[in-house]
Design a protein around this motif. Structure first.
Motif, PDB file in Angstrom:
ATOM      1  N   PRO A   1       5.589  10.709  14.731  1.00 26.04           N
ATOM      2  CA  PRO A   1       4.754   9.585  14.268  1.00 26.04           C
ATOM      3  C   PRO A   1       3.538   9.364  14.298  1.00 26.04           C
ATOM      4  N   GLU A   2       2.977   8.970  12.855  1.00 26.82           N
ATOM      5  CA  GLU A   2       1.188   8.964  12.942  1.00 26.82           C
ATOM      6  C   GLU A   2       1.317   7.446  11.671  1.00 26.82           C
ATOM      7  N   PRO A   3       1.520   6.007  12.855  1.00 34.89           N
ATOM      8  CA  PRO A   3       1.552   5.245  11.670  1.00 34.89           C
ATOM      9  C   PRO A   3      -0.091   4.915  11.312  1.00 34.89           C
ATOM     10  N   VAL A   4      -0.177   4.411  10.080  1.00 31.42           N
ATOM     11  CA  VAL A   4      -1.818   3.428  10.042  1.00 31.42           C
ATOM     12  C   VAL A   4      -1.589   2.377  10.281  1.00 31.42           C
TER      13      VAL A   4
ATOM     14  N   ASP B   1      -1.639   3.023   3.402  1.00 33.26           N
ATOM     15  CA  ASP B   1       0.380   3.346   3.385  1.00 33.26           C
ATOM     16  C   ASP B   1       0.331   2.584   1.824  1.00 33.26           C
ATOM     17  N   LEU B   2       0.904   3.697   1.117  1.00 33.59           N
ATOM     18  CA  LEU B   2       1.450   3.334  -0.383  1.00 33.59           C
ATOM     19  C   LEU B   2       2.359   2.811  -0.269  1.00 33.59           C
ATOM     20  N   THR B   3       3.447   3.073   0.690  1.00 32.40           N
ATOM     21  CA  THR B   3       4.546   2.715   0.772  1.00 32.40           C
ATOM     22  C   THR B   3       5.173   1.798  -0.116  1.00 32.40           C
ATOM     23  N   GLY B   4       5.894   1.818  -1.168  1.00 31.21           N
ATOM     24  CA  GLY B   4       6.348   0.433  -1.563  1.00 31.21           C
ATOM     25  C   GLY B   4       5.250  -0.160  -2.710  1.00 31.21           C
ATOM     26  N   CYS B   5       4.137   0.383  -2.890  1.00 32.12           N
ATOM     27  CA  CYS B   5       3.039  -0.210  -3.617  1.00 32.12           C
ATOM     28  C   CYS B   5       2.481   0.333  -4.424  1.00 32.12           C
ATOM     29  N   ALA B   6       3.093   1.667  -4.955  1.00 27.48           N
ATOM     30  CA  ALA B   6       2.377   3.047  -6.130  1.00 27.48           C
ATOM     31  C   ALA B   6       2.824   2.352  -7.142  1.00 27.48           C
ATOM     32  N   HIS B   7       4.214   2.182  -7.775  1.00 26.96           N
ATOM     33  CA  HIS B   7       4.942   1.475  -8.883  1.00 26.96           C
ATOM     34  C   HIS B   7       4.139   0.605  -9.038  1.00 26.96           C
ATOM     35  N   LEU B   8       2.945  -0.696  -8.218  1.00 26.06           N
ATOM     36  CA  LEU B   8       2.366  -1.492  -9.384  1.00 26.06           C
ATOM     37  C   LEU B   8       1.067  -1.626 -10.530  1.00 26.06           C
ATOM     38  N   PHE B   9       0.820   0.009  -9.529  1.00 22.16           N
ATOM     39  CA  PHE B   9      -0.095   1.304 -10.431  1.00 22.16           C
ATOM     40  C   PHE B   9       0.354   2.373 -11.427  1.00 22.16           C
ATOM     41  N   GLY B  10       1.226   2.166 -12.212  1.00 25.67           N
ATOM     42  CA  GLY B  10       2.065   3.849 -12.007  1.00 25.67           C
ATOM     43  C   GLY B  10       2.407   4.917 -11.785  1.00 25.67           C
TER      44      GLY B  10
ATOM     45  N   GLY C   1      -7.861  -2.708  -0.180  1.00 24.38           N
ATOM     46  CA  GLY C   1      -7.131  -3.707   0.107  1.00 24.38           C
ATOM     47  C   GLY C   1      -6.218  -3.935  -1.036  1.00 24.38           C
ATOM     48  N   LYS C   2      -7.162  -3.975  -2.392  1.00 25.98           N
ATOM     49  CA  LYS C   2      -6.098  -4.384  -3.500  1.00 25.98           C
ATOM     50  C   LYS C   2      -4.895  -3.352  -3.858  1.00 25.98           C
ATOM     51  N   PHE C   3      -5.197  -2.120  -3.204  1.00 23.31           N
ATOM     52  CA  PHE C   3      -3.870  -1.224  -3.518  1.00 23.31           C
ATOM     53  C   PHE C   3      -2.947  -0.908  -2.538  1.00 23.31           C
ATOM     54  N   SER C   4      -2.945  -1.482  -1.353  1.00 21.80           N
ATOM     55  CA  SER C   4      -2.345  -1.807  -0.324  1.00 21.80           C
ATOM     56  C   SER C   4      -2.437  -2.918   1.041  1.00 21.80           C
ATOM     57  N   PRO C   5      -2.005  -3.352   1.419  1.00 19.61           N
ATOM     58  CA  PRO C   5      -1.960  -4.083   2.584  1.00 19.61           C
ATOM     59  C   PRO C   5      -2.110  -3.594   3.857  1.00 19.61           C
ATOM     60  N   TRP C   6      -1.838  -2.199   4.175  1.00 18.78           N
ATOM     61  CA  TRP C   6      -2.217  -1.470   5.334  1.00 18.78           C
ATOM     62  C   TRP C   6      -3.441  -0.184   5.298  1.00 18.78           C
ATOM     63  N   VAL C   7      -5.123  -0.554   5.286  1.00 21.14           N
ATOM     64  CA  VAL C   7      -5.638   0.300   5.276  1.00 21.14           C
ATOM     65  C   VAL C   7      -6.116   0.454   6.490  1.00 21.14           C
TER      66      VAL C   7
ATOM     67  N   ASN D   1      10.366   8.374   3.366  1.00 25.14           N
ATOM     68  CA  ASN D   1      10.035   7.012   2.690  1.00 25.14           C
ATOM     69  C   ASN D   1       8.307   6.549   2.967  1.00 25.14           C
ATOM     70  N   ARG D   2       7.609   7.384   3.800  1.00 21.72           N
ATOM     71  CA  ARG D   2       6.535   6.613   3.679  1.00 21.72           C
ATOM     72  C   ARG D   2       5.401   7.840   2.676  1.00 21.72           C
ATOM     73  N   ARG D   3       4.700   6.957   2.610  1.00 22.12           N
ATOM     74  CA  ARG D   3       3.929   8.201   1.163  1.00 22.12           C
ATOM     75  C   ARG D   3       2.436   7.262   1.920  1.00 22.12           C
ATOM     76  N   ILE D   4       1.163   8.212   2.358  1.00 19.20           N
ATOM     77  CA  ILE D   4       0.039   8.017   2.503  1.00 19.20           C
ATOM     78  C   ILE D   4      -0.936   8.388   1.492  1.00 19.20           C
ATOM     79  N   LEU D   5      -2.188   7.858   1.495  1.00 13.27           N
ATOM     80  CA  LEU D   5      -3.235   8.189   0.385  1.00 13.27           C
ATOM     81  C   LEU D   5      -3.972   8.667   1.374  1.00 13.27           C
ATOM     82  N   SER D   6      -5.089   9.231   1.579  1.00 11.00           N
ATOM     83  CA  SER D   6      -6.268   9.506   2.333  1.00 11.00           C
ATOM     84  C   SER D   6      -7.390   9.557   1.221  1.00 11.00           C
ATOM     85  N   ILE D   7      -8.831   9.295   1.306  1.00  8.60           N
ATOM     86  CA  ILE D   7      -9.492   9.128  -0.048  1.00  8.60           C
ATOM     87  C   ILE D   7     -10.587   9.421   1.269  1.00  8.60           C
ATOM     88  N   TRP D   8     -11.141   9.892   1.376  1.00 11.74           N
ATOM     89  CA  TRP D   8     -12.661  10.911   1.485  1.00 11.74           C
ATOM     90  C   TRP D   8     -13.827  10.754   0.651  1.00 11.74           C
ATOM     91  N   PHE D   9     -14.797  10.634   1.426  1.00 10.21           N
ATOM     92  CA  PHE D   9     -16.216  10.180   0.510  1.00 10.21           C
ATOM     93  C   PHE D   9     -17.019  11.482   1.302  1.00 10.21           C
TER      94      PHE D   9
END
Length: 553
Positions: free
Chosen positions: A275-278, A110-119, A93-99, A3-11
């Motif tokens: 488990p490895e929580p954000v 942590d995109l759980t429950g947030c992705a549908h807001l952006f299509g 923080g505009k994409f998810s409260p868990w950063v 049920n969890r979906r995680i996004l990693s942003i690497w610069f």
């Protein structure tokens, strides 16, 4: 875990592109950020032009200059880069409260429950990619069920196993004579850093593993995608275990017995078995307010009228958080696109506008309005917690407490006003110290960051009001002071003397000023009315004699 979906942003070029954002001309030439490793400098972050010239991360700077004579470099600034990553943390923080931040160049959401807001996840990932392109930042993204899977997709998602199997890199395709050249393989396959990023289409930068497909997505990646330690990855590579599926097909008990539980834990985290929580870091409290003016102003009264509207809002925000402003910054933006700023420091943190306003008034007098001020910004750059006091008791006791607090607040206001003129560090007070050495019985501290002492500890003998470094007295070197002595070029006649008070040096410290041994202090009154503090040094590693160290009132 599915049920969890995680996004990693690497610069991958965060340090270099931070400089390019400030100086765009650096983006058109080979440019790199260097850092010190031991006695050498190596490339830490490269621009697109530098990478196109054949340079790579970790390359010695001398070799890089030999390959590219036009290379421009800047020294790495870890603090500035961490601050820049903190700015990106607030943006995410505009994409998810868990950063959460992954030092030094990545974010995890942590995109759980947030992705549908952006299509959907791909729509959100494309929005992140577009925002980073607008900011002038290179980015690689990975979305998976686990943090480890998203981390691997962001850094190694474009490196599949098929293209390498065709060129004979796999251990099962090697002839015995070619295995001696195994050390020449790509460094990331031996457990090093992620491969250097090249310019790729947007679709290849967005790597999304469908729910429940994390194992299949990372199976053909190198073992470096599991975030293993370098020595562990090197040992696995020597055994021919270079891909994730090579490890997952091995008995877990044998891997744990030979390489430790850390290897198995990293595998379980990437595959979702462990488990490895954000863990997001709380955003720091920021207290600031600004006022945009319809027409430029330049009069002192107009600026104070604007501050009268801004101060209550700022103090209200501080009061809601239980904080008090210690240092405030007033920024005045002029109509000619210039800005002047000034700081005000209080002796005690406060959320009362009436205590802050007089200090700002003193600073506004030095404000240069130029062609006019069209915006003012007031920020509490340093703030501290304050505690509310509840007064209890009968009416007279309450009035006494109120008067005492008002008197103390008046002293703090006086310190703040003097500090606004002279500098807050210039206002000091004396506090007692725990030492029997005369010159160490008190210390000087800043008045704004200390409390007054109500009662000084009582000592056996009184001390002079003024004290200075010991000055020699011209008399014979005998323990008894004669009737006449010479000091500071004058002859003094002893009228009366009290003592002696013997003081020994601190034997556990080697104080150069007390190498003359024990001292016998005398309070001497001269016929001219001077009350001096003299002592006789009995001698140690230095010669003995008489000295004068202070004077009584």
């Amino acid at each position: 875990m599915r049920n969890r979906r995680i996004l990693s942003i690497w610069f991958p070029r965060l340090a270099a592109e931070r400089h390019i954002r400030r100086d765009p001309t650096l983006g058109s030439v080979p440019f790199a950020v260097v850092k010190d490793i031991g006695q050498a400098q190596v490339l830490a972050s490269l621009s697109v032009s530098a990478q196109a010239a054949g340079l790579y991360q970790g390359q010695p700077l001398r070799d890089a200059h030999a390959m590219c004579a036009d290379l421009l470099t800047r020294l790495s600034n870890p603090h500035a880069e961490a601050a820049f990553l903190g700015v990106l943390h607030r943006w995410a923080g505009k994409f998810s409260p868990w950063v959460a931040r992954e030092e030094p160049d990545a974010l995890v959401l942590d995109l759980t429950g947030c992705a549908h807001l952006f299509g959907g996840e791909e729509g959100l990932a494309r929005q992140v990619d577009q925002d980073c392109a607008d900011l002038g930042l290179s980015v690689q993204l990975g979305v998976a069920d686990t943090l480890g899977g998203a981390w691997a997709l962001a850094r190694f998602g474009g490196q599949t196993g098929d293209d390498h199997h065709r060129n004979g890199d796999a251990i099962d395709q090697e002839a015995r004579a070619t295995r001696s050249r195994a050390g020449k393989r790509r460094h990331w396959e031996r457990g090093g850093a992620a491969p250097t990023v090249t310019a790729v289409p947007v679709a290849e930068r967005l790597r999304v593993a469908p729910p429940g497909q994390t194992h299949a997505a990372i199976a053909h990646m190198p073992i470096a995608a599991l975030r293993l330690e370098d020595h562990t990855a090197a040992q696995l590579a020597r055994l021919g275990l270079r891909r994730v599926h090579d490890l997952t097909s091995q008995p877990r008990a044998g891997l744990a017995r030979r390489f430790g539980r850390g290897l198995v834990a990293r595998m379980d985290q990437a595959l979702g078995s462990l488990p490895e929580p954000v863990s997001p870091a709380p955003a720091p409290d920021r207290f600031a307010t600004r006022l945009s003016l319809p027409d430029p102003i330049g009069l002192e009264d107009d600026v104070m009228a604007a501050l009268d509207r801004m101060l209550p809002r700022l103090c209200g925000s501080l009061r809601n958080k239980g904080r008090g402003a210690r240092t405030l910054r007033l920024e005045a933006y002029r109509s000619d696109s210039t800005m002047q700023w000034m700081n005000v420091t209080l002796a005690k943190p406060s959320d009362d506008p009436e205590r802050i306003r007089p200090l700002l008034r003193m600073k506004v007098e030095d404000l240069d309005a130029g062609y006019g001020i069209d915006m003012l910004r007031l920020e509490a750059v340093v703030h501290e917690p304050i505690h509310l006091r509840t007064k209890v008791g009968h009416l007279e006791a309450g009035e006494a407490v109120k008067a005492r607090l008002a008197a103390k607040g008046g002293l703090d206001d006086l310190i703040g006003r003097l500090g606004a003129r002279l500098g807050i560090e210039a206002i000091t007070r004396v506090q007692p110290a725990d030492s029997h050495i005369p010159e160490k019985t008190s210390i000087t501290v800043a008045a704004a960051w200390s409390e007054p002492v109500r009662g000084w500890p009582k000592r056996g003998r009184r001390r002079p009001l003024r004290m200075w470094r010991p000055e020699p007295v011209m008399v014979p070197d005998v323990p008894r002071l004669p009737k006449t002595f010479r000091w500071r070029g004058r002859d003094h006649i002893v009228h009366a003397m009290t003592g002696p008070e013997r003081i020994a040096p601190e034997w556990w410290l080697d104080d150069p000023n007390w190498r003359s041994g024990q001292r016998d202090y005398w309070e001497v009154i001269t016929e001219d009315g001077d009350r001096l503090w003299l002592y006789y040094a009995h001698g140690g590693t230095m010669s003995s004699g008489w000295f004068c160290q202070g004077a009584f009132a």
